[in-house]
Design a protein around this motif. Sequence first.
Motif, PDB file in Angstrom:
ATOM      1  N   VAL A 205      83.494  23.366  77.148  1.00  0.00           N
ATOM      2  CA  VAL A 205      82.351  22.937  76.354  1.00  0.00           C
ATOM      3  C   VAL A 205      82.289  23.703  75.034  1.00  0.00           C
ATOM      4  O   VAL A 205      81.857  23.164  74.010  1.00  0.00           O
ATOM      5  N   ASN A 206      82.765  24.965  75.015  1.00  0.00           N
ATOM      6  CA  ASN A 206      82.893  25.695  73.757  1.00  0.00           C
ATOM      7  C   ASN A 206      83.865  24.977  72.816  1.00  0.00           C
ATOM      8  O   ASN A 206      83.625  24.903  71.600  1.00  0.00           O
ATOM      9  N   ARG A 207      84.920  24.440  73.387  1.00  0.00           N
ATOM     10  CA  ARG A 207      85.894  23.714  72.572  1.00  0.00           C
ATOM     11  C   ARG A 207      85.257  22.458  71.972  1.00  0.00           C
ATOM     12  O   ARG A 207      85.476  22.144  70.793  1.00  0.00           O
ATOM     13  N   LEU A 208      84.428  21.772  72.755  1.00  0.00           N
ATOM     14  CA  LEU A 208      83.771  20.583  72.234  1.00  0.00           C
ATOM     15  C   LEU A 208      82.803  20.954  71.114  1.00  0.00           C
ATOM     16  O   LEU A 208      82.678  20.221  70.124  1.00  0.00           O
ATOM     17  N   GLN A 209      82.138  22.104  71.234  1.00  0.00           N
ATOM     18  CA  GLN A 209      81.290  22.590  70.135  1.00  0.00           C
ATOM     19  C   GLN A 209      82.105  22.745  68.850  1.00  0.00           C
ATOM     20  O   GLN A 209      81.673  22.346  67.759  1.00  0.00           O
ATOM     21  N   ASP A 210      83.278  23.349  68.993  1.00  0.00           N
ATOM     22  CA  ASP A 210      84.136  23.560  67.820  1.00  0.00           C
ATOM     23  C   ASP A 210      84.557  22.231  67.189  1.00  0.00           C
ATOM     24  O   ASP A 210      84.596  22.099  65.958  1.00  0.00           O
ATOM     25  N   ILE A 211      84.879  21.260  68.042  1.00  0.00           N
ATOM     26  CA  ILE A 211      85.305  19.954  67.540  1.00  0.00           C
ATOM     27  C   ILE A 211      84.184  19.318  66.723  1.00  0.00           C
ATOM     28  O   ILE A 211      84.398  18.836  65.596  1.00  0.00           O
ATOM     29  N   VAL A 212      82.992  19.297  67.280  1.00  0.00           N
ATOM     30  CA  VAL A 212      81.867  18.668  66.581  1.00  0.00           C
ATOM     31  C   VAL A 212      81.567  19.394  65.277  1.00  0.00           C
ATOM     32  O   VAL A 212      81.412  18.780  64.213  1.00  0.00           O
ATOM     33  N   LYS A 213      81.486  20.718  65.358  1.00  0.00           N
ATOM     34  CA  LYS A 213      81.147  21.486  64.159  1.00  0.00           C
ATOM     35  C   LYS A 213      82.182  21.264  63.048  1.00  0.00           C
ATOM     36  O   LYS A 213      81.820  21.173  61.870  1.00  0.00           O
ATOM     37  N   SER A 214      83.448  21.150  63.408  1.00  0.00           N
ATOM     38  CA  SER A 214      84.499  20.957  62.403  1.00  0.00           C
ATOM     39  C   SER A 214      84.427  19.579  61.753  1.00  0.00           C
ATOM     40  O   SER A 214      84.925  19.383  60.646  1.00  0.00           O
ATOM     41  N   ASN A 215      83.805  18.622  62.449  1.00  0.00           N
ATOM     42  CA  ASN A 215      83.707  17.262  61.911  1.00  0.00           C
ATOM     43  C   ASN A 215      82.384  16.984  61.207  1.00  0.00           C
ATOM     44  O   ASN A 215      82.183  15.879  60.693  1.00  0.00           O
ATOM     45  N   MET A 216      81.505  17.957  61.159  1.00  0.00           N
ATOM     46  CA  MET A 216      80.211  17.780  60.491  1.00  0.00           C
ATOM     47  C   MET A 216      80.389  17.966  58.979  1.00  0.00           C
ATOM     48  O   MET A 216      80.049  18.999  58.409  1.00  0.00           O
ATOM     49  N   LYS A 217      80.946  16.945  58.361  1.00  0.00           N
ATOM     50  CA  LYS A 217      81.189  16.961  56.916  1.00  0.00           C
ATOM     51  C   LYS A 217      79.955  16.437  56.183  1.00  0.00           C
ATOM     52  O   LYS A 217      79.462  15.345  56.484  1.00  0.00           O
ATOM     53  N   VAL A 218      79.461  17.222  55.244  1.00  0.00           N
ATOM     54  CA  VAL A 218      78.271  16.838  54.487  1.00  0.00           C
ATOM     55  C   VAL A 218      78.496  15.492  53.801  1.00  0.00           C
ATOM     56  O   VAL A 218      79.545  15.262  53.188  1.00  0.00           O
ATOM     57  N   GLY A 219      77.512  14.599  53.930  1.00  0.00           N
ATOM     58  CA  GLY A 219      77.614  13.272  53.337  1.00  0.00           C
ATOM     59  C   GLY A 219      78.147  12.224  54.291  1.00  0.00           C
ATOM     60  O   GLY A 219      77.989  11.023  54.056  1.00  0.00           O
ATOM     61  N   THR A 220      78.781  12.668  55.390  1.00  0.00           N
ATOM     62  CA  THR A 220      79.298  11.744  56.402  1.00  0.00           C
ATOM     63  C   THR A 220      78.153  11.303  57.299  1.00  0.00           C
ATOM     64  O   THR A 220      77.224  12.066  57.557  1.00  0.00           O
ATOM     65  N   THR A 221      78.187  10.082  57.786  1.00  0.00           N
ATOM     66  CA  THR A 221      77.117   9.627  58.673  1.00  0.00           C
ATOM     67  C   THR A 221      77.270  10.245  60.059  1.00  0.00           C
ATOM     68  O   THR A 221      78.377  10.611  60.484  1.00  0.00           O
TER      69      THR A 221
END
Length: 444
Positions: A308-324
């Motif tokens: 689940v820590n890995r999934l946190q990293d995946i989401v955080k890395s994809n949180m690009k400003v301006g992306t929906t």
Amino acid sequence: MHLLKLSVSLLVSLAVSCVQAARVPQYQQLPPLREQAAIQDAWTVERVSNVPQLLRKYEVDAWLMSQKEYAEDTVFWSLKSATQFSARRRTVDLFLANTVEDASFSYNWIDNTPEVWSELRSVLEAHNVSSIAVNADTDVAFSSGLHVGEFGKIVQELGPEWEKKLVVEPMVGVEFIGTMVPGRLEWYRRLQETAWAIITEAFSEAVIEPGITTTDDVRWWMRDKIQQLNYTTWFMPDVSILNAEDPFGDHPMTTDREVIQYGDLLHCDFGVTALGLNTDTQHMAYVLYPGESEDDIPEGYIGGLKQVNRLQDIVKSNMKVGTTGNDILKTSLKQMRNEGFDGKIYCHPIGDWGHSAGTLIGMFNLQEGVEVLGDLPLLDNTYYSVELYAEYFVAERNQTMNFYQEEDVYWNDEIKDWDWVWGRQEKFHLVRPPVDRVFRVQGP
């Protein structure tokens, strides 16, 4: 050069994780109420000063709110002073994108006479306003706060010429509420640390006695602790026993095993509120058997937390400003599955409200995307709860279990990326049997 940058970034990340793992969260005392009010009002002044720029960004000339006592616009709660507990009489707020000469961009009337409307018209005319945003959106709560009666009153009093200039631009309310000014971060960290400290004590032998303490006992202990610290909360703490037969997502509170036992895997969903800010955290704990140490935690549980820590990293890395939010959800789920595991993602903005203004990155029951709210762009200078779970096969139980986590992140303007507000859980909280209880269990 790219590899060098990547290596440095990885080393920094590892160093931060090590520091966080060594920290013990401490309770953070709130200042006296007068001082709290001064802190909050300073934040509000800073937030309001950004409104003209915000209006120009969305190409509207003015932003109008009108409300009566106990029928407040949603945005009112982010605009009011710390010593205001409701709107009074008729409370009207007007903000301008541009002003003539040195006139004010901000106007406020608290009145129950017709004069408020004549004065409002005078200001609008003086500044040659051609478009007026009102919070009358049909889908976004933070831009839907104008009550239908007040909308009718505005139209009636301003007349048909001004009615034509009323527009709905939901991102004005969303971005105003969703933008966190820099000064808030210090206290948000303190709130988050306090939430961690309460969870740490709640999930320990100081509160839990296996075979006697129930999940409900722990919930109410957490609620009492919040009160003792002069904090409050935006939802009732939730404590449950995780097991594969009764998944947390379908039945939040286990009914057949309310009493906490040795070997249980515990879960909490918990948040605190103070200074107009809210936190949201989900952690897990393991109840050690007598004579056990941290080394005896089942490997399957440790693997589940790492997953689940890995999934946190995946989401955080994809949180690009301006992306929906919907695009972030889609990309993150695809990456998760490409890495060979499954789970769910349901992240939300947080700050003025527990579920605050901004795009949604999934919902528990909407993993294909969220209509309207999932199509909003991700803002920077805001806070988010990275909320999700990952599935993991636990060999010791011969079953796949869900491992839940939720941590708050903020936009770190220095590194232009998201960062944990206080840290994230990378080790289980432990409920250790007191020594005297160990002897009782093991003795004749």
